[in-house]
Design an enzyme around this catalytic site. Structure first.
Site: not given
Ligand SMILES: C[S@@+](CC[C@H](N)C(=O)[O-])C[C@H]1O[C@@H](n2cnc3c(N)ncnc32)[C@H](O)[C@@H]1O
Length: 279
Positions: A18, A41, A98, A116, A141, A162
């Protein structure tokens, strides 16, 4: 998918990611022309650090709460502390994800798309995140969104990738999609987060990414344990494609401050070019 970011929100890896995200957003705001941010993500908007999950993992306790107790006056972290609304000497009860940090940084001419896969997380963004800019949250996705939304019509902006790295082929999929996106939009600013779990895994992550032959890539790694300590997450890394001017020194000062206050014995900060200016 078992991953829930609530267990990890506010850990050292979130802090490092961040801090870098805010530095990149600040750099985009040096010009008045609009930009777009794609957070592939996104997770949820805000994390409750008083939740059972956060208490159980103790990750925020060893991360942001420790940092706030020990180092609130670090100038290199002042933008970050302001963005997460940290108050001197106080514990933090809510940690912005984020989407919340991006949304707060947007100007009226800018926009962000949050992607997400988990509907409950996406709905939390819609409920809890506001902005002066335009926001759009999609349950989709990540890599499909990257295909659909890059390049943005603004031709200026940032993509944050991420993933949770739970699937065996995540790295392969990520690198293939990054290479494709870069071909379509070579001037975009891309930030890719990766875990550091061992020295060998880190070497392989660097080597596979370097092999894409995308020029002007930086890596910014911070480990709070030795790579081979065998404790799961020893460190946190970021690849930055088209890094803004001056970002190395900003990140070095901030990561050194994080390291000084929360690293165990061992570990390191390393911020270097991964690839040359041109091939
Ligand atoms: C590491 S966390 C994200 C944290 C966020 N970027 C932050 O910095 O606050 C990863 C997220 O990706 C989501 N996720 C997992 N696979 C995914 C996909 N194929 N497409 C979109 N989101 C996905 C998960 O549900 C999770 O909420």
């Amino acid at each position: 998918m078992n991953y829930r970011h609530i267990y990890h929100a506010g850990n050292f890896a979130d802090i490092a990611k961040h801090v870098a995200l805010l530095a990149c957003l600040n750099a985009l705001k040096r010009k008045d022309t609009p930009f777009m941010v794609l957070d592939t993500h996104a997770g949820r908007g805000v994390y409750d650090l008083q939740s059972a999950q956060s208490h159980k993992s103790q990750e925020a306790e060893r991360g942001i709460q420790t940092l706030l107790q020990r180092g609130i006056d670090e100038p290199a972290l002042s933008d970050y502390f302001a963005a997460i609304r940290a108050r001197k000497g106080k514990r933090l009860s809510l940690y912005p994800g984020s989407p919340a940090l991006i949304a707060a940084a947007l100007r009226p001419q800018d926009r962000a798309v949050f992607v997400e896969l988990m509907p409950a997380e996406a709905r939390a963004i819609e409920r809890e995140v506001q902005s002066a800019g335009k926001l759009n949250t999609q349950i989709e996705d990540a890599y499909e969104s990257l295909k659909a939304l890059v390049p943005p019509p603004e031709r200026r902006g940032l993509v944050l990738i991420d993933p949770p790295y739970e699937e065996a082929d995540e790295v392969k999929k990520l690198l293939r999609n990054l290479a494709d996106a870069y071909q379509r939009w070579p001037t975009g600013l891309y930030m890719i987060w990766y875990p550091i779990r061992s020295a060998e895994q880190r070497r392989s992550m660097h080597a596979r990414t370097e092999a894409l032959r995308i020029p002007k890539m930086l890596y910014a790694d911070i480990a709070v344990h030795p790579d081979d300590a065998g404790i799961g997450l020893a460190g946190s890394g970021l690849f930055i494609v088209n890094p803004p001017f001056g970002i190395e020194s900003i990140l070095l000062a901030a990561y050194d401050a994080i390291y000084r206050h929360i690293a165990a014995a061992g570990g390191y900060v390393e911020i270097e070019r991964l690839t040359p200016e041109k091939y």
